[in-house]
Design an enzyme around this catalytic site. Structure first.
Site, PDB file in Angstrom:
ATOM      1  N   LYS A 249      11.246 -27.476 -13.010  1.00 36.39           N
ATOM      2  CA  LYS A 249       9.834 -26.880 -13.012  1.00 36.39           C
ATOM      3  C   LYS A 249       9.286 -26.541 -14.204  1.00 36.39           C
ATOM      4  CE  LYS A 249       9.251 -25.708  -8.227  1.00 36.39           C
ATOM      5  NZ  LYS A 249      10.057 -26.423  -7.675  1.00 36.39           N
TER       6      LYS A 249
ATOM      7  N   GLU B 108       5.464 -17.459 -12.709  1.00 38.70           N
ATOM      8  CA  GLU B 108       3.998 -17.913 -12.812  1.00 38.70           C
ATOM      9  C   GLU B 108       2.918 -17.107 -12.100  1.00 38.70           C
ATOM     10  OE1 GLU B 108       3.705 -22.322 -12.468  1.00 38.70           O
ATOM     11  OE2 GLU B 108       3.241 -21.610 -10.099  1.00 38.70           O
TER      12      GLU B 108
ATOM     13  N   ARG C 107       9.124 -39.429  -5.259  1.00 37.71           N
ATOM     14  CA  ARG C 107       9.754 -40.088  -4.246  1.00 37.71           C
ATOM     15  C   ARG C 107       8.387 -40.455  -3.218  1.00 37.71           C
ATOM     16  NH1 ARG C 107       9.432 -35.925  -0.485  1.00 37.71           N
ATOM     17  NH2 ARG C 107       9.764 -33.896  -1.489  1.00 37.71           N
TER      18      ARG C 107
END
Length: 455
Positions: free
Chosen positions: A116, A200, A303
């Site tokens: 991330k 975050e 995906r």
């Protein structure tokens, strides 16, 4: 076109991929665990190979067994579906080095988006909006506190190697941060083998909006609209719809452009999803009309997504077919310069779980009668007589409903939920019946906290 395809997955997604493969004249090969031997995807495949016992580590994540099955059956390509090995860069590399075709993005793109922090930094460099947060892992709890002080509370504590809503905690102050940091780090080390933690900014009221992208064989990246995924429990999606009722044409253009930049930044090929947080203005929640201007990159899923059918119905494409065409080096079936949405689609994830607390409730299926009718599609993994075991995800089927308008899709969804006859395992159909009458959902002005407010 590919001539033979091994589907390295199970349940509804394996059945759905097999359906497209057979329509295209591709020999479809299933792999299955001992526990899944009687499921429909096994019997519907042209050939099936048992790759191990129920434990996914010994079957669906057993790379050696899956590659051996591909070799013994003469498979030309492998489609991983979602979950299991779908975002495993090492497996993707091994598949290709074995001379097989990998139906998915390149291993380098999977690696780049799998962390991330690295993904945030790449996106920021590409001009994609990211929320205030750390550019390096918080090495210890004191570093996390320093970062949170600079960012401003509340903050989200995330496992850098996590995904799918796992490995996250919220801290409103330093004391909570110290607790959450230790919890998330321990979880990340146990689940992902990587204890790196990202700090975050946390937004208490947000919408979860994502964009479907497709990296074409000629190198272009195109966006096929957005999906609203804000109906969630424990950060896991329950309902998705497209288009998002919160996104104006101007905001949609910005979303799609950012998603294309995200794909281009990593040389993306095949199907993927750029997930974002949409931060509504306060007026959104005061009945003064939808609309928001601020959105941030959340993550990229390298995906096919569970919720891909709503995009298929709104854009009139078969995303699995497009995946296969990209993998084979072929052009898409559609004109990339003339993509336009039509109508509205909603997906309800029918899970074997309690409809109040959403706890798993596996069991033998005594009754299974799927709804039919105009605008109703069911992607299911089970039939009557099968057993939903505790070894895998609780998803039994996806009920996807489309209509000319959102209102029509909702009305059809109500009828479809009422007509779905399911007995045996616990299931969440009663929750969907409640949601489809909920005024907040019906208005379109809802956020990720809607399920909690309903409970």
């Amino acid at each position: 076109m590919i001539e033979s395809l091994l589907v390295a997955n199970r349940g509804e997604i394996a059945r759905r991929i097999i359906r497209t493969a057979k329509r295209l004249g591709i020999r479809a090969i299933a792999v299955h665990s001992e526990a899944d031997a009687d499921l429909p995807f096994v019997t519907e495949a042209d050939e099936a190979v048992c790759v191990g016992p129920a434990n996914p580590a010994q079957s669906y994540r057993n790379t050696e067994a899956i590659l051996a099955a591909a070799k013994s059956t003469g498979a030309q390509a492998i489609h991983p579906g979602y979950g299991f090995l779908s975002e495993n860069a090492d497996f993707a590399r091994t598949v290709e080095s074995s001379g097989l075709i990998w139906v998915g993005p390149g291993a380098d793109a999977i690696t780049a988006m799998g962390d991330k922090i690295n993904a945030r930094n790449l996106m920021a460099a590409a001009g994609v909006p990211v929320a205030p947060g750390t550019t390096d892992p918080a090495a210890d709890v004191d570093a996390a506190v320093t970062a949170a002080t600079a960012i401003g509370y509340p903050v989200m504590v995330k496992a850098a190697a996590g995904g799918g809503g796992m490995g996250m905690g919220v801290a409103a102050d330093e004391a909570a941060l110290r607790t959450e940091y230790d919890k998330v780090r321990a979880f990340a080390e146990r689940m992902f083998g990587d204890g790196s933690v990202l700090i975050e900014r946390y937004f208490p009221r947000v919408r979860h909006v994502e964009v479907q992208i497709l990296g074409l064989a000629d190198g272009r990246v195109v966006a096929l609209g957005e999906r609203e995924c804000s109906v969630q429990r424990r950060n896991q999606k329950l309902v998705e719809e497209s288009p998002s009722p919160a996104v104006s044409p101007e905001l949609r253009a910005r979303f799609l452009a950012a998603a294309v930049r995200a794909g281009e930044a990593v040389g993306y090929r095949n199907a993927g999803t750029v997930e974002c947080l949409l931060v509504p203005r306060q007026r959104d929640f005061e009945g003064d009309g939808p609309g928001s201007e601020e959105f941030f990159f959340l993550e990229m899923n390298t995906r096919l997504q569970v919720e891909h059918p709503v995009t298929e119905l709104v854009y009139g494409v078969d995303l699995v077919e497009e995946q296969l065409r990209v993998a084979a080096g072929l052009p898409p079936t559609f004109d990339p310069d003339a993509l336009a949405p039509r109508g509205h689609a909603i997906e309800l994830r029918v899970n074997a779980e309690d409809p109040k607390r959403f706890l798993p409730g596996p069991g033998a299926i005594r009754t299974w009668v799927e709804p039919t009718g105009e605008g109703v599609r069911v992607d299911s993994g089970y039939v009557a007589g099968n057993t939903v075991t505790p070894f895998y995800d609780s998803l039994m089927a996806k009920l996807i409903i489309s209509g000319a308008t959102r209102a029509e899709a909702i009305e059809r969804a109500r009828a479809a939920v009422a007509a779905f006859e399911l007995a045996g395992p616990k299931n969440n159909l009663p929750f969907f019946a409640e949601l489809l009458e909920n005024e907040e959902f019906l208005s379109g002005d809802y956020d990720t906290g809607i399920v909690g407010r309903m409970r």
